[in-house]
Design a protein around this motif. Structure first.
Motif, PDB file in Angstrom:
ATOM      1  N   THR A   1      51.336  30.831  12.110  1.00 46.16           N
ATOM      2  CA  THR A   1      50.799  30.072  13.920  1.00 46.16           C
ATOM      3  C   THR A   1      51.759  30.898  14.267  1.00 46.16           C
ATOM      4  O   THR A   1      52.494  32.114  13.955  1.00 46.16           O
ATOM      5  N   ALA A   2      51.336  30.804  15.700  1.00 47.10           N
ATOM      6  CA  ALA A   2      52.046  32.003  16.837  1.00 47.10           C
ATOM      7  C   ALA A   2      53.480  31.606  17.471  1.00 47.10           C
ATOM      8  O   ALA A   2      53.858  31.900  18.854  1.00 47.10           O
ATOM      9  N   GLU A   3      54.134  31.072  16.641  1.00 45.73           N
ATOM     10  CA  GLU A   3      55.467  30.484  16.506  1.00 45.73           C
ATOM     11  C   GLU A   3      56.526  31.943  16.967  1.00 45.73           C
ATOM     12  O   GLU A   3      55.765  33.008  16.469  1.00 45.73           O
ATOM     13  N   LEU A   4      57.360  31.579  17.398  1.00 47.79           N
ATOM     14  CA  LEU A   4      58.793  33.511  17.840  1.00 47.79           C
ATOM     15  C   LEU A   4      58.827  33.372  16.997  1.00 47.79           C
ATOM     16  O   LEU A   4      59.557  34.235  16.554  1.00 47.79           O
ATOM     17  N   ALA A   5      59.487  32.715  15.514  1.00 47.99           N
ATOM     18  CA  ALA A   5      60.206  32.714  14.475  1.00 47.99           C
ATOM     19  C   ALA A   5      59.920  33.550  13.760  1.00 47.99           C
ATOM     20  O   ALA A   5      58.116  33.595  13.754  1.00 47.99           O
ATOM     21  N   SER A   6      60.052  34.785  13.749  1.00 48.37           N
ATOM     22  CA  SER A   6      59.559  35.396  12.320  1.00 48.37           C
ATOM     23  C   SER A   6      60.039  34.857  10.757  1.00 48.37           C
ATOM     24  O   SER A   6      59.382  35.195   9.911  1.00 48.37           O
ATOM     25  N   VAL A   7      61.546  34.427  11.222  1.00 47.42           N
ATOM     26  CA  VAL A   7      62.013  33.750   9.324  1.00 47.42           C
ATOM     27  C   VAL A   7      63.032  32.560  10.029  1.00 47.42           C
ATOM     28  O   VAL A   7      63.344  32.593  10.824  1.00 47.42           O
ATOM     29  N   VAL A   8      62.473  31.417   9.609  1.00 49.67           N
ATOM     30  CA  VAL A   8      63.320  30.362   9.100  1.00 49.67           C
ATOM     31  C   VAL A   8      64.026  29.778   7.611  1.00 49.67           C
ATOM     32  O   VAL A   8      63.158  29.678   6.617  1.00 49.67           O
ATOM     33  N   VAL A   9      65.255  29.537   7.703  1.00 48.31           N
ATOM     34  CA  VAL A   9      65.483  29.619   7.088  1.00 48.31           C
ATOM     35  C   VAL A   9      66.891  27.806   6.823  1.00 48.31           C
ATOM     36  O   VAL A   9      67.486  27.788   7.895  1.00 48.31           O
ATOM     37  N   GLU A  10      66.114  26.877   6.114  1.00 47.02           N
ATOM     38  CA  GLU A  10      66.669  25.672   6.321  1.00 47.02           C
ATOM     39  C   GLU A  10      67.131  24.929   5.071  1.00 47.02           C
ATOM     40  O   GLU A  10      66.386  25.076   4.030  1.00 47.02           O
ATOM     41  N   ASN A  11      68.627  24.567   5.564  1.00 48.41           N
ATOM     42  CA  ASN A  11      69.009  24.081   4.759  1.00 48.41           C
ATOM     43  C   ASN A  11      69.326  24.673   2.582  1.00 48.41           C
ATOM     44  O   ASN A  11      69.090  23.535   1.964  1.00 48.41           O
ATOM     45  N   VAL A  12      69.064  25.416   2.614  1.00 49.42           N
ATOM     46  CA  VAL A  12      68.986  26.475   1.928  1.00 49.42           C
ATOM     47  C   VAL A  12      70.075  26.291   0.284  1.00 49.42           C
ATOM     48  O   VAL A  12      71.300  26.424   1.340  1.00 49.42           O
ATOM     49  N   HIS A  13      69.543  26.084  -0.414  1.00 51.42           N
ATOM     50  CA  HIS A  13      70.973  25.691  -1.723  1.00 51.42           C
ATOM     51  C   HIS A  13      70.519  26.800  -2.844  1.00 51.42           C
ATOM     52  O   HIS A  13      69.252  26.904  -3.096  1.00 51.42           O
ATOM     53  N   LYS A  14      71.146  27.377  -3.566  1.00 45.92           N
ATOM     54  CA  LYS A  14      71.073  29.080  -4.513  1.00 45.92           C
ATOM     55  C   LYS A  14      72.538  28.550  -5.106  1.00 45.92           C
ATOM     56  O   LYS A  14      73.328  28.762  -5.188  1.00 45.92           O
ATOM     57  N   ASP A  15      72.441  28.196  -7.091  1.00 51.39           N
ATOM     58  CA  ASP A  15      72.923  27.535  -8.112  1.00 51.39           C
ATOM     59  C   ASP A  15      73.007  28.977  -9.010  1.00 51.39           C
ATOM     60  O   ASP A  15      71.394  29.479  -9.423  1.00 51.39           O
ATOM     61  N   PHE A  16      73.708  29.622  -9.103  1.00 52.75           N
ATOM     62  CA  PHE A  16      73.824  30.334 -10.869  1.00 52.75           C
ATOM     63  C   PHE A  16      74.425  30.230 -11.627  1.00 52.75           C
ATOM     64  O   PHE A  16      75.462  29.671 -11.784  1.00 52.75           O
ATOM     65  N   LYS A  17      74.462  30.239 -13.109  1.00 52.80           N
ATOM     66  CA  LYS A  17      75.299  29.849 -13.809  1.00 52.80           C
ATOM     67  C   LYS A  17      75.765  31.056 -14.622  1.00 52.80           C
ATOM     68  O   LYS A  17      74.992  31.906 -15.133  1.00 52.80           O
ATOM     69  N   LEU A  18      77.456  31.333 -14.814  1.00 48.86           N
ATOM     70  CA  LEU A  18      78.204  32.144 -15.177  1.00 48.86           C
ATOM     71  C   LEU A  18      78.365  31.982 -16.272  1.00 48.86           C
ATOM     72  O   LEU A  18      79.228  31.386 -16.704  1.00 48.86           O
TER      73      LEU A  18
END
Length: 248
Positions: free
Chosen positions: A8-25
């Motif tokens: 869409t023609a919104e002004l936002a180029s990037v939207v990050v919403e409540n992002v979670h990322k886990d890794f196993k060490l």
């Protein structure tokens, strides 16, 4: 879908919403270590929360620095935006063509020549063969490695990788340019040339998202800084203030 493309023609180029990322060490690196740890009832892995509920919006034409110490989550965030990684929870949305300079030589085939890799890398970034042909001479000229263009890239130095990768990326019709520490490779004259080109792209209205430990550079290149700490946003505002908080 954890990652979507916004049309869409919104002004936002990037939207990050409540992002979670886990890794196993992993704590073991061989069968013997795994068996010993299991017998002693020691944990074989530990969960690492790289991103813990991160949210922000980057508007079209903004130049934003993702800042933080090692392990803060900034490179993981950039890879989420590029689509290299997907979130465990939350969403990442982008609008327009996204090109990433995230790893030197990523997308290059070592057994192909520089010439062949220009076409390969350009295709990965979304350029058509016709677009690449039209810009080929300009790409090579900017990289300053004309005499090595028909040499297999496995013989290139890291600096030559940088020159070619950067040159291809900045000659793409890009809307959002992602840069992760790539300007730390190469000699000073080429770094200045790259920065000048990045500024030109920004002045042309392109959106920039930059990860770098060069705090002086990002505070002048970017107007906004997002400071990450322990996978959370610690500050989001003026880049100079973000740098000051990080240094403090």
């Amino acid at each position: 879908m954890p990652r979507t493309s916004e049309t869409t023609a919104e002004l936002a180029s990037v939207v990050v919403e409540n992002v979670h990322k886990d890794f196993k060490l992993r704590h073991t690196h061989s069968i013997k270590e795994t068996v010993v740890a299991a017998v002693r009832r020691k944990p074989l892995t530990t969960d690492f929360h790289a991103l813990d509920g991160v949210s922000f919006t980057i508007n079209e034409g903004e130049a934003v620095a993702l800042l933080g110490f090692n392990g803060s989550g900034k490179s993981t965030t950039l890879k989420m935006i590029s689509g290299v990684l997907t979130p465990d929870r939350g969403t990442v949305r982008t609008r327009g063509r996204v090109a990433g300079l995230i790893e030197v030589g990523a997308g290059f085939h070592p057994d192909l020549s520089g010439r062949e890799n220009i076409y390969l890398n350009a295709a990965i970034l979304g350029m058509s063969k016709k677009e690449t042909e039209e810009r080929f001479e300009e790409i090579v000229a900017f990289s300053e490695i004309e005499q090595f263009i028909d040499t297999e890239v496995k013989h290139y130095s890291s600096g030559m990788f940088l020159r070619l990768a950067f040159s291809v990326a900045i000659h793409t019709e890009v809307d959002v340019l992602l840069i992760d520490e790539i300007l730390s490779v190469g000699d000073e004259p080429f770094q200045k040339k790259c920065l000048a080109r990045i500024r030109e792209l920004h002045e042309a209205g392109k959106t920039l998202v930059v990860v770098s430990h060069d705090l002086d550079m990002v505070s002048t290149l970017c107007q906004r800084g997002i400071l990450l700490s322990g996978g959370k946003i610690a500050f989001d505002g003026d880049s100079k203030q973000a740098v000051a908080q990080m240094r403090a």
